[in-house]
Structure formats: C-alpha cells, structure tokens
Scaffold this active site. Structure first.
Site, PDB file in Angstrom:
ATOM      1  N   ALA A 120      62.906 -40.622 -21.090  1.00 28.44           N
ATOM      2  CA  ALA A 120      61.346 -40.662 -21.869  1.00 28.44           C
ATOM      3  C   ALA A 120      61.348 -39.307 -22.197  1.00 28.44           C
ATOM      4  CB  ALA A 120      60.508 -41.215 -20.697  1.00 28.44           C
ATOM      5  N   HIS A 206      54.616 -36.781 -22.432  1.00 28.96           N
ATOM      6  CA  HIS A 206      55.177 -35.442 -21.498  1.00 28.96           C
ATOM      7  C   HIS A 206      55.617 -34.632 -22.907  1.00 28.96           C
ATOM      8  CE1 HIS A 206      56.681 -38.536 -18.188  1.00 28.96           C
ATOM      9  NE2 HIS A 206      56.832 -39.345 -19.945  1.00 28.96           N
TER      10      HIS A 206
END
Ligand SMILES: NC(=O)c1ccc[n+]([C@@H]2O[C@H](COP(=O)([O-])OP(=O)(O)OC[C@H]3O[C@@H](n4cnc5c(N)ncnc54)[C@H](O)[C@@H]3O)[C@@H](O)[C@H]2O)c1
Length: 255
Positions: A120, A206
């Site tokens: 991810a 992120h």
C-alpha cells in the site's frame, strides 16, 4: 507457469483474476481456510482448481500468500523447503527477526526467492536504491481518518511517534507498510513512524520522507479502499499483480 494462492480475500481475488487473464499462467491453485471463499473465487475463474497447499505444492512454480501472518507461520517454511518461490503480502510477519532469518536462510539454501510487494506504499524503489549508499533518515507518516482507528477526534492528532519496531507492536494494522519500508531501507529500529488521525481526511495516506547521500525523497500516496474489502487498500492488490507481472515478464523495470 502454475500459480498457487493462499488466501482468497481481497488481494487473493484480485491476483487470481489478473492471473486468469495472463497467457503465461497455465493453472491457478486456490486455498483458503474458509472453503466458501475459495469456492466463490474458483467459480469466477477459468484456470482454477481448489487444493490444499500440500497437494498443490509440487504442481506450482510460485505461491502467493495473501492470507495472514498465521499463514506465513504455517506454510512459508514448507514452501521454501520445496524450492518454490514465495510472494508474501503479510510482510509484517518478517518483523520477527528469527522467522525472517530462518526463511531467508531456507530460500538461499534452496535457491528460490521471497518477493515482498511494496503493497500500500509508494517510493520503495527510491529507498532500495538510496540504501545502497548511506541513508541518514527515513520517516513514514501515515494519516488516517479517526473512524478507521475506531476513534472520534474533532481535530488532527498525532497518535504515535517512534520507530517502526514500536509502531508494529502498538499498531499491528500498519505493520505491513512499516515492515516493507524498514526492510527496504534502514531497518525496523532506525525507520521513524508517525501515525496521525485527521478528521479532515477520508482516505488513508502514506508519506515517505528520506534523505541521504542520494539526495532527498518524498513520496506520498492517498489510497482508495479495495472494493471487496474496505479495510484493504486497492494499491496493495495492484502492487501484488505488478509483482506477478515482474515474475512472469522477461523485462524487469525499477530497482
Ligand atoms: N503489504 C501491504 O501493504 C498489505 C496491504 C494490505 C493487506 N496486506 C496483508 O495481506 C493479507 C491479505 O489481505 P486482504 O486484504 O486480502 O485480507 P482479506 O481479509 O480480504 O483476505 C484474507 C483471506 O485469507 C484467508 N486466510 C486467513 N488466514 C488463513 C490461513 N492461515 N490459511 C489460509 N487462508 C487464510 C481468510 O479466510 C481470507 O479469505 C493480510 O495479512 C493483510 O494484512 C498487506
């Protein structure tokens, strides 16, 4: 090439559906601890068959683990001992130095590979290249809507600041991203992690910040949820499929 898939949830389903369309993949063997999950997926595929890991082990070239850390503990050694390549999605399991060293040793001995998709997070390629020389600092900033942490905040709050090893212990849900980043770069103890709960955001993001001899790196991704499992980022599935293509294709792109 024949493929084995352990775990027929969000990522396993996306990988299997992509593999079903790849002409280089002849056969796909499926296994899930929940028989309904593998049955449902098998029905949607042309090349698939359901078998236990033990039963498909000799038939396959590469095995995709898209299940859980428990599945890594259960099957990884057996797979590597059989000399088969292994793609691990539950990268967090490698936080345990003993397990990681054991699997690394087996893969070396049996001349097979353990692939860890970037999952991810984005920017792992730069961290891998940069870490060939000195990297001074790597920081992961993960921002989440408070609801995804089961919390209610009316303003932005830093809920964790520390290294990846501590983050992994305290927030096992972030374990995979922090683990792949640590393994690509400066390790679990030197990788800094900040987890932020922000009521303004609707998506998990992120951000990697790093600097070293190579220069500076800043990479950020805002992830859409997987349509089959809102807790899983769609990017994780795409990175798993990109890894499969990397294994199959003669041309390899990136670090
Ligand atoms: N590397 C990353 O960035 C990243 C991102 C998302 C998820 N993940 C990890 O990948 C794994 C799969 O994620 P997902 O979103 O597809 O999960 P999911 O819950 O949608 O699917 C997991 C499937 O695996 C099966 N399963 C669990 N334990 C098993 C076992 N011991 N043996 C066989 N089957 C088992 C479950 O029954 C389920 O069908 C998880 O461990 C998750 O933490 C990694």
């Amino acid at each position: 090439m024949n493929l084995g898939i352990i775990g027929c949830g969000a990522i396993g389903t996306d990988v299997a559906k992509a593999a079903d369309k790849m002409k280089d993949i002849k056969k796909i063997y499926l296994f899930d601890i929940k028989p309904n999950a593998s049955k449902k997926l098998c029905k949607a595929l042309k090349k698939a068959e359901i078998k236990s890991v033990k039963d498909f082990l000799e038939e396959v070239d590469v095995i995709f683990e898209a299940a859980s850390q428990q599945a890594v503990k259960e099957y990884a050694e057996e797979i590597l001992l059989a000399g088969k390549d292994l793609v691990l999605m539950s990268v967090g399991s490698l936080f345990d130095d003993k397990i990681r060293k054991k699997l690394e040793g087996l893969a070396r001995e049996k001349r097979c590979k353990i692939y860890l998709p970037s999952g991810a997070v984005c920017g792992i390629d730069g961290i891998l290249s940069g870490s060939i020389d000195v990297i001074d600092e790597v920081t992961l900033v993960t921002t989440k809507p408070p609801s995804s942490l089961g919390k209610k905040y009316d303003k932005r709050k830093i809920i964790f600041e520390g290294n990846a090893r501590e983050a992994v212990k305290k927030f096992p849900m972030n374990i995979n991203v922090a683990a792949s980043l640590s393994l690509a770069g400066v390790g679990f103890d030197k990788t800094k992690v900040e987890i932020v709960a922000d009521p303004v955001v609707t998506r998990i993001s992120h951000k990697i910040l790093a600097h070293g001899k190579f220069g500076r790196l800043r990479a950020e991704v805002e992830n859409m949820p997987n349509p089959n499992n809102p807790k899983s980022s769609y990017m994780a599935s795409l990175s798993a499929i990109a890894t499969l293509k990397r294994i199959v294709n003669p041309i390899q792109i990136g670090a």
